[in-house]
Structure formats: C-alpha cells, structure tokens
Design a protein around this motif. Structure first.
Motif, PDB file in Angstrom:
ATOM      1  N   ILE A 163      25.547  27.335 -70.525  1.00  0.00           N
ATOM      2  CA  ILE A 163      26.793  28.002 -70.858  1.00  0.00           C
ATOM      3  C   ILE A 163      26.943  29.212 -69.939  1.00  0.00           C
ATOM      4  CG2 ILE A 163      28.139  29.165 -72.630  1.00  0.00           C
ATOM      5  CD1 ILE A 163      27.681  26.198 -73.167  1.00  0.00           C
ATOM      6  N   TRP A 164      27.996  29.229 -69.138  1.00  0.00           N
ATOM      7  CA  TRP A 164      28.218  30.325 -68.205  1.00  0.00           C
ATOM      8  C   TRP A 164      28.796  31.524 -68.934  1.00  0.00           C
ATOM      9  CZ3 TRP A 164      25.303  29.011 -64.580  1.00  0.00           C
ATOM     10  CH2 TRP A 164      25.251  27.709 -64.106  1.00  0.00           C
ATOM     11  N   LYS A 165      28.309  32.712 -68.546  1.00  0.00           N
ATOM     12  CA  LYS A 165      28.688  33.941 -69.210  1.00  0.00           C
ATOM     13  C   LYS A 165      29.069  35.002 -68.177  1.00  0.00           C
ATOM     14  CE  LYS A 165      25.425  33.094 -73.026  1.00  0.00           C
ATOM     15  NZ  LYS A 165      26.403  33.044 -74.134  1.00  0.00           N
ATOM     16  N   ARG A 166      29.581  36.114 -68.681  1.00  0.00           N
ATOM     17  CA  ARG A 166      29.867  37.240 -67.796  1.00  0.00           C
ATOM     18  C   ARG A 166      28.547  37.797 -67.255  1.00  0.00           C
ATOM     19  NH1 ARG A 166      34.402  40.548 -71.394  1.00  0.00           N
ATOM     20  NH2 ARG A 166      35.861  38.796 -71.589  1.00  0.00           N
ATOM     21  N   TYR A 167      28.627  38.357 -66.061  1.00  0.00           N
ATOM     22  CA  TYR A 167      27.420  38.932 -65.462  1.00  0.00           C
ATOM     23  C   TYR A 167      26.806  39.975 -66.403  1.00  0.00           C
ATOM     24  CZ  TYR A 167      29.089  36.929 -61.031  1.00  0.00           C
ATOM     25  OH  TYR A 167      29.519  36.090 -60.029  1.00  0.00           O
ATOM     26  N   GLY A 168      25.492  39.862 -66.557  1.00  0.00           N
ATOM     27  CA  GLY A 168      24.769  40.786 -67.416  1.00  0.00           C
ATOM     28  C   GLY A 168      24.617  40.311 -68.840  1.00  0.00           C
ATOM     29  N   LEU A 190      28.135  37.031 -50.199  1.00  0.00           N
ATOM     30  CA  LEU A 190      27.894  37.069 -51.632  1.00  0.00           C
ATOM     31  C   LEU A 190      29.161  36.605 -52.339  1.00  0.00           C
ATOM     32  CD1 LEU A 190      25.787  38.010 -53.787  1.00  0.00           C
ATOM     33  CD2 LEU A 190      26.987  40.199 -53.823  1.00  0.00           C
ATOM     34  N   VAL A 191      29.060  35.518 -53.076  1.00  0.00           N
ATOM     35  CA  VAL A 191      30.226  34.903 -53.710  1.00  0.00           C
ATOM     36  C   VAL A 191      30.145  35.072 -55.224  1.00  0.00           C
ATOM     37  CG1 VAL A 191      31.471  32.738 -54.089  1.00  0.00           C
ATOM     38  CG2 VAL A 191      30.456  33.221 -51.856  1.00  0.00           C
ATOM     39  N   LEU A 192      31.230  35.559 -55.829  1.00  0.00           N
ATOM     40  CA  LEU A 192      31.294  35.699 -57.278  1.00  0.00           C
ATOM     41  C   LEU A 192      31.811  34.403 -57.897  1.00  0.00           C
ATOM     42  CD1 LEU A 192      31.510  38.690 -56.135  1.00  0.00           C
ATOM     43  CD2 LEU A 192      32.594  39.232 -58.308  1.00  0.00           C
ATOM     44  N   GLU A 193      30.998  33.785 -58.708  1.00  0.00           N
ATOM     45  CA  GLU A 193      31.437  32.642 -59.499  1.00  0.00           C
ATOM     46  C   GLU A 193      31.369  33.082 -60.963  1.00  0.00           C
ATOM     47  OE1 GLU A 193      29.417  29.035 -58.548  1.00  0.00           O
ATOM     48  OE2 GLU A 193      30.248  28.957 -56.542  1.00  0.00           O
ATOM     49  N   ALA A 194      32.475  33.617 -61.431  1.00  0.00           N
ATOM     50  CA  ALA A 194      32.471  34.299 -62.724  1.00  0.00           C
ATOM     51  C   ALA A 194      33.089  33.458 -63.830  1.00  0.00           C
ATOM     52  CB  ALA A 194      33.214  35.638 -62.602  1.00  0.00           C
ATOM     53  N   ASP A 203      37.378  37.868 -67.753  1.00  0.00           N
ATOM     54  CA  ASP A 203      36.015  37.500 -67.344  1.00  0.00           C
ATOM     55  C   ASP A 203      35.710  37.983 -65.931  1.00  0.00           C
ATOM     56  OD1 ASP A 203      35.507  36.241 -69.734  1.00  0.00           O
ATOM     57  OD2 ASP A 203      36.056  34.251 -69.010  1.00  0.00           O
ATOM     58  N   PHE A 204      36.600  37.682 -65.002  1.00  0.00           N
ATOM     59  CA  PHE A 204      36.340  38.056 -63.608  1.00  0.00           C
ATOM     60  C   PHE A 204      36.304  39.570 -63.407  1.00  0.00           C
ATOM     61  CE2 PHE A 204      37.305  38.714 -59.123  1.00  0.00           C
ATOM     62  CZ  PHE A 204      36.412  37.846 -58.515  1.00  0.00           C
ATOM     63  N   PRO A 205      37.303  40.328 -63.912  1.00  0.00           N
ATOM     64  CA  PRO A 205      37.219  41.781 -63.775  1.00  0.00           C
ATOM     65  C   PRO A 205      35.959  42.368 -64.405  1.00  0.00           C
ATOM     66  CG  PRO A 205      39.432  41.136 -64.399  1.00  0.00           C
ATOM     67  CD  PRO A 205      38.590  39.906 -64.509  1.00  0.00           C
ATOM     68  N   SER A 206      35.542  41.819 -65.546  1.00  0.00           N
ATOM     69  CA  SER A 206      34.348  42.322 -66.205  1.00  0.00           C
ATOM     70  C   SER A 206      33.111  42.089 -65.353  1.00  0.00           C
ATOM     71  CB  SER A 206      34.183  41.650 -67.572  1.00  0.00           C
ATOM     72  OG  SER A 206      32.975  42.046 -68.185  1.00  0.00           O
ATOM     73  N   SER A 207      32.987  40.881 -64.808  1.00  0.00           N
ATOM     74  CA  SER A 207      31.819  40.571 -63.979  1.00  0.00           C
ATOM     75  C   SER A 207      31.855  41.360 -62.676  1.00  0.00           C
ATOM     76  CB  SER A 207      31.770  39.065 -63.694  1.00  0.00           C
ATOM     77  OG  SER A 207      31.424  38.348 -64.861  1.00  0.00           O
ATOM     78  N   THR A 208      33.047  41.550 -62.122  1.00  0.00           N
ATOM     79  CA  THR A 208      33.170  42.346 -60.900  1.00  0.00           C
ATOM     80  C   THR A 208      32.720  43.777 -61.139  1.00  0.00           C
ATOM     81  OG1 THR A 208      35.029  40.980 -60.153  1.00  0.00           O
ATOM     82  CG2 THR A 208      34.766  43.130 -59.111  1.00  0.00           C
ATOM     83  N   LYS A 209      33.130  44.345 -62.256  1.00  0.00           N
ATOM     84  CA  LYS A 209      32.736  45.713 -62.592  1.00  0.00           C
ATOM     85  C   LYS A 209      31.221  45.817 -62.730  1.00  0.00           C
ATOM     86  CE  LYS A 209      33.493  49.357 -66.051  1.00  0.00           C
ATOM     87  NZ  LYS A 209      34.204  49.719 -67.316  1.00  0.00           N
ATOM     88  N   TYR A 210      30.601  44.824 -63.383  1.00  0.00           N
ATOM     89  CA  TYR A 210      29.141  44.836 -63.546  1.00  0.00           C
ATOM     90  C   TYR A 210      28.468  44.748 -62.187  1.00  0.00           C
ATOM     91  CZ  TYR A 210      24.443  43.472 -64.940  1.00  0.00           C
ATOM     92  OH  TYR A 210      23.068  43.406 -65.094  1.00  0.00           O
ATOM     93  N   LEU A 211      28.963  43.851 -61.334  1.00  0.00           N
ATOM     94  CA  LEU A 211      28.340  43.683 -60.032  1.00  0.00           C
ATOM     95  C   LEU A 211      28.430  44.956 -59.203  1.00  0.00           C
ATOM     96  CD1 LEU A 211      26.947  41.819 -58.003  1.00  0.00           C
ATOM     97  CD2 LEU A 211      29.211  41.030 -57.289  1.00  0.00           C
ATOM     98  N   LYS A 212      29.583  45.591 -59.217  1.00  0.00           N
ATOM     99  CA  LYS A 212      29.724  46.844 -58.476  1.00  0.00           C
ATOM    100  C   LYS A 212      28.766  47.909 -58.975  1.00  0.00           C
ATOM    101  CE  LYS A 212      34.571  46.379 -57.012  1.00  0.00           C
ATOM    102  NZ  LYS A 212      35.943  46.914 -57.147  1.00  0.00           N
TER     103      LYS A 212
END
Length: 215
Positions: A163-168, A190-194, A203-212
C-alpha cells in the motif's frame, strides 16, 4: 508538441522516457515489437524533446523454471542497449516485482551480465521493498555503482499487499535513502512517485514538503 510547449511555458527539462519497454513475458510477441518498433519510435519522440535516456524493464518471470531464460533476458536487453547506444542514448533498468529485475540481487545479476557502459540502473526503492520486504541498505551497497536515477515511493505491506503512502508514513525509510544518497554525493535524477491508495489531492504536496525537509 504539447511536451515542447509545457517545457517552454514552465521551464521543464525532461530527463528520461519510459514507454514501458519489455513489460511482458519473455516469450510474448510484444518483446520483438518493443525491441524493433516501440524502442525506435520512443527514441524519436524522446529526441524531439531533448531526452537521450530510455528507461526499460526486464521481462516478467515465467512460472516454468527454464535454465536458459536468464540468458535470453540478458540477450534481449543487450540488443536494446546496443540499439539505443547506436542512436546516442543511454539506457536505465528499472526494478519491478515479478520481473527478472525484482530484487536487489536479481538487478545486480542483470546489470553485470549485460555489462555495457551505457546501461545503468533506476533505483526504485518502493518496488524493491515490495519484492524483498527488507531495509534498503544492503541492496543499495550492491547497486550504487550503477545508480543513475532514483524513484522514491513510500509504503508498507498490509494484508499481504503493498500500500503506497505519503513520504514518511510508510516503512521504506525515505529519510534514510536520501541521507545515503547525500553521503555518496549522488548527482543523478530524483523522481517523486507520490501515489497513494486511496488517492487525495494533497498527497503530492504533502510528500513534496516532507522531501524538501530532509534534502
């Protein structure tokens, strides 16, 4: 033309093309179609938007235990790399559960056997976890000489399914992966697959924020 316009409008630089090459059984008629037609067509399209890297997959494993199947996989991918290299392209192998490049050891075996300087590796950490269900570190140490591209996913096995989840929020240790790449001065893509299940717009903004926050 749409891709060219987006690049001009938003300052986008495309880095690789991934048309799903060789995502079929080794004996499928699609393999010859992909090698002789889809690959050249994809290179033409990629070149038109300034891309000179093609992502490929290893064929799916068969249920039969054919002793010669690995050699056939290597031959097919070798021909693809040679065809691409002859047109000024490099090729990257992406790991995928169920394929001949599913686990870290399987990916390493294919990379070593094909053995072309134009042949590198897409380290898809989520796909590796789905196939191995082990921490990334041991596989990373084996594969890092070949890594040219990184696809980041996070997730966890729930009821026997990935099950894919948000980063973190998963167990694939995105933070540890980023730190390992930083420690080794990784300079590739580096490719984001969120993607998440179920999918939500944030989902994508949340994972992007975590990655940054960990870069």
């Amino acid at each position: 033309m749409r891709l060219k316009k987006l690049a001009a409008d938003y300052g986008v630089t495309f880095t690789a093309a991934s048309p799903g090459l060789f995502k079929a059984g080794l004996d499928s008629e699609f393999q010859a179609l992909h090698l002789n037609h889809l690959l050249p067509m994809s290179m033409d399209l990629a070149a038109s938007v300034g891309v000179n890297t093609m992502i490929v997959f290893a064929p799916n494993r068969s249920s039969a235990k054919d002793a010669g199947e690995f050699d056939k996989v290597v031959d097919l991918l070798g021909k693809a790399v040679d065809k691409a290299a002859g047109n000024g392209f490099t090729v990257q192998l992406e790991n995928l559960p169920g394929s001949w490049a599913d686990t870290s050891d399987a990916c390493l075996a294919v990379l070593q056997a094909v053995n072309r300087p134009e042949f590198g590796y897409v380290w898809d950490t989520g796909n590796l976890y789905e196939a191995e269900q082990t921490h990334f570190r041991a596989g990373y140490e084996k594969l890092k000489p070949y890594i040219r591209n990184v696809h980041l996913k996070d997730g966890a096995i729930e009821n026997g399914q990935m099950i894919w989840k948000r980063y973190g929020e998963g167990v694939t240790d995105v933070k540890g992966q980023i730190q390992a790449l930083k420690d080794d001065n990784y300079a590739g893509t580096l490719v984001l697959e969120a993607a998440c299940k179920p999918h939500h717009l944030d989902d994508f903004p949340s994972s992007t924020k975590y990655l940054k926050s960990i870069l």
